[in-house]
Write a protein that holds these residues in place. Structure first.
Motif, PDB file in Angstrom:
ATOM      1  N   GLU A  28     -17.591  -3.141  -1.043  1.00 24.71           N
ATOM      2  CA  GLU A  28     -17.775  -2.133  -0.369  1.00 24.71           C
ATOM      3  C   GLU A  28     -17.424  -2.417   1.051  1.00 24.71           C
ATOM      4  OE1 GLU A  28     -21.588   0.459   1.621  1.00 24.71           O
ATOM      5  OE2 GLU A  28     -21.896  -0.787   0.539  1.00 24.71           O
ATOM      6  N   ALA A  29     -17.453  -3.905   1.533  1.00 26.93           N
ATOM      7  CA  ALA A  29     -16.780  -4.230   2.891  1.00 26.93           C
ATOM      8  C   ALA A  29     -15.923  -4.494   2.829  1.00 26.93           C
ATOM      9  CB  ALA A  29     -17.668  -5.777   3.103  1.00 26.93           C
ATOM     10  N   SER A  30     -14.713  -3.857   1.793  1.00 23.15           N
ATOM     11  CA  SER A  30     -13.019  -4.386   1.537  1.00 23.15           C
ATOM     12  C   SER A  30     -13.280  -3.093   0.901  1.00 23.15           C
ATOM     13  CB  SER A  30     -12.653  -5.473   1.306  1.00 23.15           C
ATOM     14  OG  SER A  30     -13.311  -5.996  -0.282  1.00 23.15           O
ATOM     15  N   THR A  31     -13.530  -1.961   0.615  1.00 25.03           N
ATOM     16  CA  THR A  31     -12.713  -0.925   0.585  1.00 25.03           C
ATOM     17  C   THR A  31     -13.121  -0.020   1.555  1.00 25.03           C
ATOM     18  OG1 THR A  31     -13.593  -1.322  -1.694  1.00 25.03           O
ATOM     19  CG2 THR A  31     -13.125   0.968  -1.139  1.00 25.03           C
ATOM     20  N   VAL A  32     -11.459   0.704   1.628  1.00 20.90           N
ATOM     21  CA  VAL A  32     -10.994   1.501   3.071  1.00 20.90           C
ATOM     22  C   VAL A  32     -10.758   2.781   2.569  1.00 20.90           C
ATOM     23  CG1 VAL A  32     -10.278   1.512   5.141  1.00 20.90           C
ATOM     24  CG2 VAL A  32     -10.553  -0.351   4.208  1.00 20.90           C
ATOM     25  N   LEU A  33     -10.769   3.618   3.110  1.00 18.83           N
ATOM     26  CA  LEU A  33      -9.965   5.237   2.821  1.00 18.83           C
ATOM     27  C   LEU A  33      -9.224   5.206   3.812  1.00 18.83           C
ATOM     28  CD1 LEU A  33      -9.946   7.492   2.142  1.00 18.83           C
ATOM     29  CD2 LEU A  33     -12.000   8.732   2.946  1.00 18.83           C
ATOM     30  N   LEU A  34      -8.060   5.019   3.153  1.00 14.07           N
ATOM     31  CA  LEU A  34      -6.889   5.372   4.709  1.00 14.07           C
ATOM     32  C   LEU A  34      -6.105   6.750   5.044  1.00 14.07           C
ATOM     33  CD1 LEU A  34      -4.971   1.708   3.496  1.00 14.07           C
ATOM     34  CD2 LEU A  34      -6.370   2.335   4.926  1.00 14.07           C
ATOM     35  N   ASN A  35      -6.657   6.896   3.857  1.00 14.83           N
ATOM     36  CA  ASN A  35      -6.022   8.895   3.873  1.00 14.83           C
ATOM     37  C   ASN A  35      -6.730   9.133   3.149  1.00 14.83           C
ATOM     38  OD1 ASN A  35      -3.501   9.661   5.867  1.00 14.83           O
ATOM     39  ND2 ASN A  35      -2.578  10.251   3.883  1.00 14.83           N
ATOM     40  N   ASN A  36      -7.135  10.641   4.044  1.00 13.00           N
ATOM     41  CA  ASN A  36      -8.074  11.979   3.251  1.00 13.00           C
ATOM     42  C   ASN A  36      -7.523  12.961   4.268  1.00 13.00           C
ATOM     43  OD1 ASN A  36      -9.968  12.400   2.776  1.00 13.00           O
ATOM     44  ND2 ASN A  36     -11.711  12.345   3.161  1.00 13.00           N
ATOM     45  N   PRO A  37      -5.974  13.691   3.625  1.00 13.58           N
ATOM     46  CA  PRO A  37      -6.236  14.936   4.295  1.00 13.58           C
ATOM     47  C   PRO A  37      -6.582  15.970   3.309  1.00 13.58           C
ATOM     48  CG  PRO A  37      -4.579  14.055   1.770  1.00 13.58           C
ATOM     49  CD  PRO A  37      -5.080  13.388   2.629  1.00 13.58           C
ATOM     50  N   VAL A 130      -4.919   8.303  -5.127  1.00 15.03           N
ATOM     51  CA  VAL A 130      -3.797   7.234  -4.431  1.00 15.03           C
ATOM     52  C   VAL A 130      -4.756   5.544  -4.627  1.00 15.03           C
ATOM     53  CG1 VAL A 130      -2.668   5.218  -5.251  1.00 15.03           C
ATOM     54  CG2 VAL A 130      -1.871   7.302  -4.742  1.00 15.03           C
ATOM     55  N   VAL A 131      -4.941   5.085  -5.661  1.00 18.14           N
ATOM     56  CA  VAL A 131      -6.198   3.687  -5.357  1.00 18.14           C
ATOM     57  C   VAL A 131      -5.639   2.640  -5.472  1.00 18.14           C
ATOM     58  CG1 VAL A 131      -8.939   3.335  -5.884  1.00 18.14           C
ATOM     59  CG2 VAL A 131      -7.764   5.273  -6.247  1.00 18.14           C
ATOM     60  N   CYS A 132      -5.256   1.637  -4.560  1.00 17.08           N
ATOM     61  CA  CYS A 132      -4.552   0.533  -5.640  1.00 17.08           C
ATOM     62  C   CYS A 132      -5.305  -0.679  -4.642  1.00 17.08           C
ATOM     63  CB  CYS A 132      -3.990   0.667  -4.071  1.00 17.08           C
ATOM     64  SG  CYS A 132      -2.635   1.535  -3.494  1.00 17.08           S
ATOM     65  N   PHE A 133      -5.945  -1.192  -6.076  1.00 17.56           N
ATOM     66  CA  PHE A 133      -6.195  -2.714  -6.276  1.00 17.56           C
ATOM     67  C   PHE A 133      -5.642  -3.778  -6.535  1.00 17.56           C
ATOM     68  CE2 PHE A 133      -8.518   1.231  -8.698  1.00 17.56           C
ATOM     69  CZ  PHE A 133     -10.274   1.215  -8.451  1.00 17.56           C
ATOM     70  N   GLY A 134      -6.667  -4.475  -5.357  1.00 19.61           N
ATOM     71  CA  GLY A 134      -5.634  -6.090  -5.469  1.00 19.61           C
ATOM     72  C   GLY A 134      -4.821  -6.869  -4.807  1.00 19.61           C
ATOM     73  N   MET A 135      -3.717  -5.553  -3.267  1.00 19.25           N
ATOM     74  CA  MET A 135      -3.426  -5.928  -2.854  1.00 19.25           C
ATOM     75  C   MET A 135      -3.159  -5.886  -1.714  1.00 19.25           C
ATOM     76  SD  MET A 135      -1.018  -2.170  -4.643  1.00 19.25           S
ATOM     77  CE  MET A 135      -1.417  -1.536  -6.636  1.00 19.25           C
ATOM     78  N   PRO A 136      -2.526  -7.373  -1.266  1.00 17.19           N
ATOM     79  CA  PRO A 136      -2.833  -7.567   0.171  1.00 17.19           C
ATOM     80  C   PRO A 136      -2.378  -6.576   1.033  1.00 17.19           C
ATOM     81  CG  PRO A 136      -2.532  -9.136  -1.663  1.00 17.19           C
ATOM     82  CD  PRO A 136      -1.770  -8.062  -1.986  1.00 17.19           C
ATOM     83  N   THR A 137      -0.983  -6.617   0.940  1.00 18.71           N
ATOM     84  CA  THR A 137      -0.171  -5.737   1.783  1.00 18.71           C
ATOM     85  C   THR A 137       0.503  -3.993   0.454  1.00 18.71           C
ATOM     86  OG1 THR A 137       2.169  -6.974   1.587  1.00 18.71           O
ATOM     87  CG2 THR A 137       0.414  -6.834   3.293  1.00 18.71           C
ATOM     88  N   LEU A 138       0.361  -3.051   1.314  1.00 21.04           N
ATOM     89  CA  LEU A 138       1.352  -1.871   0.588  1.00 21.04           C
ATOM     90  C   LEU A 138       2.777  -1.364   0.694  1.00 21.04           C
ATOM     91  CD1 LEU A 138      -1.569   0.424   1.514  1.00 21.04           C
ATOM     92  CD2 LEU A 138      -1.652  -0.719  -0.578  1.00 21.04           C
ATOM     93  N   PRO A 139       3.332  -1.129  -0.163  1.00 26.75           N
ATOM     94  CA  PRO A 139       5.016  -1.289   0.066  1.00 26.75           C
ATOM     95  C   PRO A 139       5.019  -0.502   0.570  1.00 26.75           C
ATOM     96  CG  PRO A 139       4.043  -0.228  -2.053  1.00 26.75           C
ATOM     97  CD  PRO A 139       2.744  -0.569  -1.543  1.00 26.75           C
ATOM     98  N   ALA A 140       6.143  -0.017   1.357  1.00 22.95           N
ATOM     99  CA  ALA A 140       6.402   1.128   2.323  1.00 22.95           C
ATOM    100  C   ALA A 140       7.005   2.284   2.094  1.00 22.95           C
ATOM    101  CB  ALA A 140       7.802   0.436   3.119  1.00 22.95           C
ATOM    102  N   ILE A 150      -7.071   5.054  -1.281  1.00 24.77           N
ATOM    103  CA  ILE A 150      -8.081   4.396  -0.917  1.00 24.77           C
ATOM    104  C   ILE A 150      -7.275   2.939  -1.189  1.00 24.77           C
ATOM    105  CG2 ILE A 150     -10.061   3.749  -1.937  1.00 24.77           C
ATOM    106  CD1 ILE A 150     -10.608   6.304  -2.785  1.00 24.77           C
ATOM    107  N   TRP A 151      -8.075   2.143  -0.226  1.00 23.67           N
ATOM    108  CA  TRP A 151      -7.214   0.791  -0.406  1.00 23.67           C
ATOM    109  C   TRP A 151      -8.763  -0.244  -0.697  1.00 23.67           C
ATOM    110  CZ3 TRP A 151      -8.828  -3.635   2.238  1.00 23.67           C
ATOM    111  CH2 TRP A 151      -7.461  -5.215   2.383  1.00 23.67           C
ATOM    112  N   SER A 152      -8.189  -1.539  -1.997  1.00 22.59           N
ATOM    113  CA  SER A 152      -9.871  -1.722  -1.865  1.00 22.59           C
ATOM    114  C   SER A 152      -8.582  -3.840  -2.201  1.00 22.59           C
ATOM    115  CB  SER A 152     -10.169  -2.147  -3.539  1.00 22.59           C
ATOM    116  OG  SER A 152     -10.885  -2.614  -4.011  1.00 22.59           O
ATOM    117  N   ALA A 153      -9.775  -4.738  -1.551  1.00 21.48           N
ATOM    118  CA  ALA A 153      -9.161  -5.893  -1.065  1.00 21.48           C
ATOM    119  C   ALA A 153      -9.510  -6.259  -2.793  1.00 21.48           C
ATOM    120  CB  ALA A 153     -10.263  -6.512  -0.364  1.00 21.48           C
ATOM    121  N   THR A 154     -10.130  -5.888  -3.600  1.00 18.75           N
ATOM    122  CA  THR A 154     -10.606  -6.369  -5.013  1.00 18.75           C
ATOM    123  C   THR A 154     -10.075  -5.919  -5.685  1.00 18.75           C
ATOM    124  OG1 THR A 154     -12.013  -7.669  -3.815  1.00 18.75           O
ATOM    125  CG2 THR A 154     -12.770  -7.794  -5.891  1.00 18.75           C
ATOM    126  N   ASN A 155      -9.404  -6.537  -7.301  1.00 20.49           N
ATOM    127  CA  ASN A 155      -9.842  -5.866  -8.326  1.00 20.49           C
ATOM    128  C   ASN A 155     -10.142  -5.972  -9.120  1.00 20.49           C
ATOM    129  OD1 ASN A 155      -8.441  -4.456 -10.584  1.00 20.49           O
ATOM    130  ND2 ASN A 155      -6.522  -5.362 -10.430  1.00 20.49           N
TER     131      ASN A 155
END
Length: 593
Positions: A28-37, A130-140, A150-155
């Motif tokens: 929960e502490a490392s899951t972020v909703l980055l875009n929510n149109p 789109v939900v990204c799991f275990g990606m330190p960074t996101l592609p451009a 949605i970005w989650s630091a952990t997979n």
């Protein structure tokens, strides 16, 4: 993993759940909703769109999809099936009738050259999540996507569990990035949401030790099956907006290899009175279309000039009309009233190879109900006739069949996937738990046909019986009621309407309006020794019940088929439903330690 929610009776279940919660807090502490149109997440309007989940190499897809499907039907697509199509155009073609597409991704998926063109196309034409799991960074390329991200630091399975619930509002998004993950999404980025639907967790998150809860419920239900009080059952407990226990026991029939599942559909019997008829009544009252002090004759022309003319709506709902409990229905049938084949003359299906003459209810049953005696007006006498009448009243006001009205206004918008009348129109028999082997009337084992004979003569749709559902669906409906009318970001009732209908109405009974309630006569121990005086719910003849206790923020569901293969009173004489509910309160009192 989500599997800890439903079963394990090992002695270390409490310890496992504590570890689960520690991992969940980290997720929960490392899951972020980055875009929510347009604030698409948490998703609303479940009945107005179709959902798909598309997997590439995501290894926790089964957990992810399992949680998504707790909220609404989400169809899974595996991109590997389309590997021969390097552009994934055939997959896009198969997705054309879906409005919202959810794509969970792991780090390895980014190397797929077809991924970005695929996502870009969806982004232009669909609600894309789109939900990204275990990606330190996101592609451009992700920076230009307009859909939800949605970005989650952990997979991990727990991360998949959490993200799926976040999408539908089972859990809230409340974190910001602690560092940059792309040129667009920098430290401090992140949207917040609120919980709007049931969460799916473990007892420990609601202050309960799983070992105490599991062992007690397991033992009581095992006793019921051993005593042949019922061949099987499903028990669900939700507390503080979280489903913390949901387990299936036994089989569809005694000595049957078809084991009960938590997704099985049960004949709810008189739970229909509240879950269908009372729901429509509350909505019409909410809208000012129905007055509780108006009479049957106000709405039903056929009631005028009969002894039902001046019976008030609130008398029907509190079982104080003085009507008899029921009238003879199926015993009056003549050979000319039924056929083994359907036709324009015999359109009403009662069971396999059993069709009823057209307008039999209107021409035979309804006149008998209108002529039935009034004997104890003002006193409490539980009567199925009250809800036959309420069905006619609400259908007259709304101009819509009861089954259609509740499906359109409640079950589908709430995401209740199994709830409804006439389940054989939508589900296979092996998902529907059988009731009685009816040797006196329909001469067959009833699977998917309503157990109640009177409801059967109405073609399976009545105000007092006929509704089928799974435990999860009932939990959704009554969490909405516990929330005083709101669920999934939508308001279904005014709070004061819920308060009115679920409160005690008179000095002659414990009843609310449609709802049964806690019995102040504590010798009955009804519905539970430890339930608070705020508790409301209802039971069903087939061995079902639901109870809501606002004091404990609790929803309790017990579903069984105690009438299979024939009616037995053992479920009641052994106090099975009550004792399971007692066990829930006892576990709450013992706490998490």
């Amino acid at each position: 993993m989500i599997m800890v929610l439903s079963s394990a009776c090992a002695q270390d279940q409490h310890q496992q759940n504590q570890q689960f919660l520690a991992a969940k807090r980290s997720i929960e502490a490392s899951t972020v909703l980055l875009n929510n149109p347009n604030q698409l997440v948490p998703i609303k309007n479940l009945d107005q769109q179709k959902f798909a989940s598309v997997h590439f190499g995501f290894e926790n897809a089964s957990v992810f999809d399992s949680l998504l499907n707790k909220y609404t039907k989400v169809q899974t697509f595996n991109s590997a099936i389309y590997d021969a199509d390097k552009t994934l155009n055939n997959l896009l073609f198969d997705l054309k009738f879906f409005q919202t597409v959810i794509v969970p991704l792991n780090r390895n998926d980014l190397s797929n050259p077809a991924l970005m063109p695929f996502l870009t196309n969806l982004d232009q034409h669909k609600n894309l999540i789109v939900v990204c799991f275990g990606m330190p960074t996101l592609p451009a390329q992700f920076d230009v996507l307009k859909g939800v991200l949605i970005w989650s630091a952990t997979n991990s399975p727990i991360a998949a569990n959490f993200a799926a619930q976040l999408i539908f509002g089972g859990v809230a998004a409340n974190q910001k990035l602690t560092g940059d993950v792309s040129a667009k999404f920098k430290k401090g980025a992140g949207f917040t949401t609120t919980q709007t639907r049931l969460a799916y967790s473990v007892p420990e998150e609601a202050g309960i030790n799983a070992n105490n809860l599991n062992s007690a419920i397991d033992a009581i239900v095992a006793e019921a099956i051993r005593a042949q009080a019922t061949p099987g059952a499903v028990v669900l407990v939700a507390r503080n907006g979280k489903v913390i226990f949901n387990k299936a026991y036994g089989s569809h029939n005694y000595n049957d290899t078809l084991k009960d599942k938590i997704t099985d559909i049960f004949d709810l019997a008189s739970v229909t009175k509240v879950s269908a008829t009372t729901m429509e009544t509350m909505r019409l009252y909410d809208q000012g279309k129905l007055n509780l002090d108006s009479t049957a004759g106000t709405y039903l022309v056929s009631a005028r000039g009969t002894n039902k003319d001046d019976l008030k709506i609130r008398e029907f709902l509190t079982h104080q009309t003085g009507m008899v409990p029921d009238i003879i229905t199926w015993e009056k049938l003549k050979a000319v009233d039924r056929s083994t084949d359907s036709s324009a003359t015999f359109p009403t299906k009662v069971a396999d190879h059993f069709y009823l003459r057209k307008d039999y209810f209107k021409n035979v049953i309804w006149p008998d109900m209108l002529k039935s005696p009034i004997r104890t007006r003002g006193k409490y006498v539980y009567s199925d006739l009250s809800m036959y009448f309420m069905k006619e009243i609400v259908e007259t006001i709304s101009g819509t069949p009861l089954n259609v009205y509740v499906q359109q206004n409640f079950y589908s918008p709430l995401g209740m996937q199994t709830a409804g009348f006439l389940p054989l129109n939508r589900f296979p028999k092996n998902q529907i738990v059988p009731t009685e082997n009816d040797i006196g009337f329909r001469h067959q084992l009833l699977i998917g046909y309503v157990h109640d004979q009177g409801a059967g003569l109405l073609g399976g749709v009545s105000g007092h019986a006929g509704l089928f559902a799974s435990a999860n669906d009932l939990a959704i409906l009554y969490q909405m009621i516990l929330n005083r009318g709101t669920y999934g970001g939508m308001q279904y009732f005014k709070p004061e309407t819920i308060d009115l209908f679920t409160s005690k109405q008179s000095d002659v009974s414990r009843r609310g309006l449609g709802f049964d309630r806690w019995d102040p006569n504590r010798e009955t121990k009804y519905p539970s020794v430890l339930a608070s005086d705020q508790t409301y719910g209802h039971t069903g003849y087939t061995g079902t019940c639901f109870w809501v206790d606002p004091k404990y923020n609790l929803v309790y569901i017990f579903l069984s088929n105690r009438v299979n293969p024939k009616v037995t009173e053992k479920l009641s004489s052994l106090g099975i439903r009550r004792r399971v509910q007692d066990a829930v309160y006892e576990a709450i009192q013992k706490g998490v330690q």
